[in-house]
Design a protein around this motif. Structure first.
Motif, PDB file in Angstrom:
ATOM      1  N   GLN A   1      60.550  61.422 100.891  1.00 42.79           N
ATOM      2  CA  GLN A   1      61.325  62.209  99.932  1.00 42.79           C
ATOM      3  C   GLN A   1      60.453  63.164  99.117  1.00 42.79           C
ATOM      4  O   GLN A   1      60.966  64.085  98.471  1.00 42.79           O
ATOM      5  CB  GLN A   1      62.080  61.278  98.984  1.00 42.79           C
ATOM      6  N   ALA A   2      59.131  62.989  99.155  1.00 40.85           N
ATOM      7  CA  ALA A   2      58.240  63.899  98.445  1.00 40.85           C
ATOM      8  C   ALA A   2      58.293  65.306  99.035  1.00 40.85           C
ATOM      9  O   ALA A   2      57.790  66.258  98.428  1.00 40.85           O
ATOM     10  CB  ALA A   2      56.813  63.371  98.470  1.00 40.85           C
ATOM     11  N   THR A   3      58.928  65.454 100.189  1.00 41.39           N
ATOM     12  CA  THR A   3      59.109  66.784 100.795  1.00 41.39           C
ATOM     13  C   THR A   3      59.865  67.706  99.846  1.00 41.39           C
ATOM     14  O   THR A   3      59.642  68.924  99.846  1.00 41.39           O
ATOM     15  CB  THR A   3      59.871  66.667 102.135  1.00 41.39           C
ATOM     16  N   GLU A   4      60.748  67.133  99.024  1.00 40.09           N
ATOM     17  CA  GLU A   4      61.495  67.950  98.060  1.00 40.09           C
ATOM     18  C   GLU A   4      60.541  68.677  97.114  1.00 40.09           C
ATOM     19  O   GLU A   4      60.715  69.861  96.812  1.00 40.09           O
ATOM     20  CB  GLU A   4      62.455  67.062  97.271  1.00 40.09           C
ATOM     21  N   THR A   5      59.539  67.963  96.639  1.00 36.90           N
ATOM     22  CA  THR A   5      58.552  68.570  95.743  1.00 36.90           C
ATOM     23  C   THR A   5      57.711  69.593  96.480  1.00 36.90           C
ATOM     24  O   THR A   5      57.401  70.669  95.959  1.00 36.90           O
ATOM     25  CB  THR A   5      57.658  67.472  95.132  1.00 36.90           C
ATOM     26  N   ILE A   6      57.329  69.282  97.720  1.00 36.14           N
ATOM     27  CA  ILE A   6      56.556  70.223  98.521  1.00 36.14           C
ATOM     28  C   ILE A   6      57.317  71.533  98.686  1.00 36.14           C
ATOM     29  O   ILE A   6      56.750  72.628  98.543  1.00 36.14           O
ATOM     30  CB  ILE A   6      56.226  69.615  99.897  1.00 36.14           C
ATOM     31  N   ARG A   7      58.606  71.443  98.998  1.00 36.91           N
ATOM     32  CA  ARG A   7      59.411  72.648  99.205  1.00 36.91           C
ATOM     33  C   ARG A   7      59.463  73.499  97.944  1.00 36.91           C
ATOM     34  O   ARG A   7      59.470  74.736  98.012  1.00 36.91           O
ATOM     35  CB  ARG A   7      60.831  72.265  99.634  1.00 36.91           C
ATOM     36  N   LYS A   8      59.485  72.867  96.785  1.00 40.10           N
ATOM     37  CA  LYS A   8      59.504  73.644  95.544  1.00 40.10           C
ATOM     38  C   LYS A   8      58.214  74.430  95.392  1.00 40.10           C
ATOM     39  O   LYS A   8      58.235  75.609  95.010  1.00 40.10           O
ATOM     40  CB  LYS A   8      59.694  72.725  94.337  1.00 40.10           C
ATOM     41  N   VAL A   9      57.078  73.796  95.693  1.00 47.54           N
ATOM     42  CA  VAL A   9      55.795  74.499  95.577  1.00 47.54           C
ATOM     43  C   VAL A   9      55.729  75.652  96.582  1.00 47.54           C
ATOM     44  O   VAL A   9      55.238  76.735  96.264  1.00 47.54           O
ATOM     45  CB  VAL A   9      54.623  73.524  95.787  1.00 47.54           C
ATOM     46  N   LEU A  10      56.211  75.419  97.787  1.00 47.65           N
ATOM     47  CA  LEU A  10      56.243  76.487  98.784  1.00 47.65           C
ATOM     48  C   LEU A  10      57.146  77.630  98.330  1.00 47.65           C
ATOM     49  O   LEU A  10      56.848  78.802  98.554  1.00 47.65           O
ATOM     50  CB  LEU A  10      56.713  75.936 100.126  1.00 47.65           C
ATOM     51  N   ALA A  11      58.249  77.283  97.678  1.00 46.96           N
ATOM     52  CA  ALA A  11      59.164  78.308  97.175  1.00 46.96           C
ATOM     53  C   ALA A  11      58.534  79.096  96.025  1.00 46.96           C
ATOM     54  O   ALA A  11      58.834  80.277  95.830  1.00 46.96           O
ATOM     55  CB  ALA A  11      60.470  77.670  96.717  1.00 46.96           C
ATOM     56  N   MET A  12      57.652  78.451  95.265  1.00 51.11           N
ATOM     57  CA  MET A  12      56.959  79.151  94.182  1.00 51.11           C
ATOM     58  C   MET A  12      55.955  80.156  94.731  1.00 51.11           C
ATOM     59  O   MET A  12      55.592  81.116  94.045  1.00 51.11           O
ATOM     60  CB  MET A  12      56.257  78.139  93.277  1.00 51.11           C
ATOM     61  N   GLY A  13      55.468  79.918  95.978  1.00 52.27           N
ATOM     62  CA  GLY A  13      54.559  80.889  96.574  1.00 52.27           C
ATOM     63  C   GLY A  13      53.395  80.327  97.358  1.00 52.27           C
ATOM     64  O   GLY A  13      52.592  81.093  97.906  1.00 52.27           O
ATOM     65  N   ALA A  14      53.251  78.988  97.416  1.00 53.66           N
ATOM     66  CA  ALA A  14      52.185  78.405  98.227  1.00 53.66           C
ATOM     67  C   ALA A  14      52.406  78.754  99.694  1.00 53.66           C
ATOM     68  O   ALA A  14      53.536  78.974 100.137  1.00 53.66           O
ATOM     69  CB  ALA A  14      52.132  76.894  98.040  1.00 53.66           C
ATOM     70  N   ASP A  15      51.337  78.790 100.468  1.00 59.44           N
ATOM     71  CA  ASP A  15      51.419  79.254 101.850  1.00 59.44           C
ATOM     72  C   ASP A  15      51.756  78.155 102.844  1.00 59.44           C
ATOM     73  O   ASP A  15      52.441  78.401 103.841  1.00 59.44           O
ATOM     74  CB  ASP A  15      50.081  79.890 102.247  1.00 59.44           C
ATOM     75  N   GLN A  16      51.270  76.957 102.591  1.00 55.70           N
ATOM     76  CA  GLN A  16      51.459  75.858 103.540  1.00 55.70           C
ATOM     77  C   GLN A  16      51.278  74.539 102.808  1.00 55.70           C
ATOM     78  O   GLN A  16      50.900  74.522 101.636  1.00 55.70           O
ATOM     79  CB  GLN A  16      50.447  75.966 104.685  1.00 55.70           C
TER      80      GLN A  16
END
Length: 258
Positions: free
Chosen positions: A65-80
């Protein structure tokens, strides 16, 4: 410049938090969010990328479920992103978590690792130094400002009465406080782009980490007993009948406030 930012999914500090039967923080609820200070680390990473080019990779250790947090960081602008997800990780203490993160960092090319100064669930604030010990990179903590000049990183280390300047050569590991910036909100464009960005999922075996050395069985610390926080009791009323100031001072002294 290649930057790795560490994030952790934690229970929302604004809501009630509970422990599970194993005396660990219950992470199975729906009120999990990115650690508050981690957001400032993400913003710092994105700003440095904008100033110096390069990439931002988000790294987390946690359940699916930590994927939810990862997706937020990617949406903020992280590359991968790199997501270490393995059932054997559950119950890992800070020492074991540092071992796992260091193994993941060992697979990547990075100049700078950014993290929040502490997590909002355990609040230990030791990960920067633990990773420094594992990787040999310099540790600079409690930053309210970060500057990069060539291969040199300089931070303003926040203190109660001001700040001190810390400087090191890259690669380095830096932790930040919430005084460093104001995190951006993910844009609609960023949210859509995040769906196409790569998330590499790794197990302990992928990292070459012995499962018996981490998790609850491999922890160096153990929670023996827990108890609920007591209900708030009624306060003490000091009636002023001419000696109110003295009575108040005596009460404060008895409670060791003065």
């Amino acid at each position: 410049m290649d930057i790795v930012v560490l994030v952790k999914q934690v229970p929302d500090s604004g809501l009630e938090r509970n422990l599970n039967a194993e005396k660990r923080v219950d992470r199975d609820g729906s009120n999990n969010v990115m650690g508050e200070l981690d957001e400032y680390a993400v913003e710092a990473a994105l700003q440095l990328k904008e100033q110096h080019d390069g990439t931002v990779t988000v790294l987390t250790v946690g359940p699916d479920q930590a994927t939810e947090t990862i997706r937020k960081v990617l949406a903020m602008g992280a590359d991968q992103a790199v997501h270490v997800s393995d059932e054997a990780v559950a119950g890992s203490d800070a020492l074991a978590t540092a071992q796992i993160l260091a193994a993941a960092l060992g697979r990547a090319n990075w100049d700078l690792v950014l993290a929040g100064a502490e997590s909002t669930d355990s609040g230990m604030g030791v990960m920067t130094h633990l990773l420094s010990a594992h990787t040999g990179a310099a540790a600079l903590t409690g930053a309210r400002k970060i500057e990069i000049d060539g291969s040199t990183v300089t931070v303003e280390h926040q203190k109660d009465n001001g700040y001190s300047k810390l400087q090191a050569q890259l690669p380095a590991i830096v932790s930040v406080w919430d005084t460093i910036n104001t995190p951006r909100y993910p844009s609609l464009k960023g949210i859509m782009a995040a769906k196409r960005k790569k998330i590499e999922v790794l197990s302990l075996s992928d990292l070459g980490v012995d499962a018996s050395a981490v998790g609850a069985a491999g922890a160096s610390t153990e929670v023996l007993t827990v108890e609920s926080r007591p209900e708030r009791s009624a306060g003490t009323i000091v009636t002023d009948e001419g000696e109110g100031g003295r009575s108040l001072a005596e009460f404060l002294a008895s409670e060791k406030f003065i």
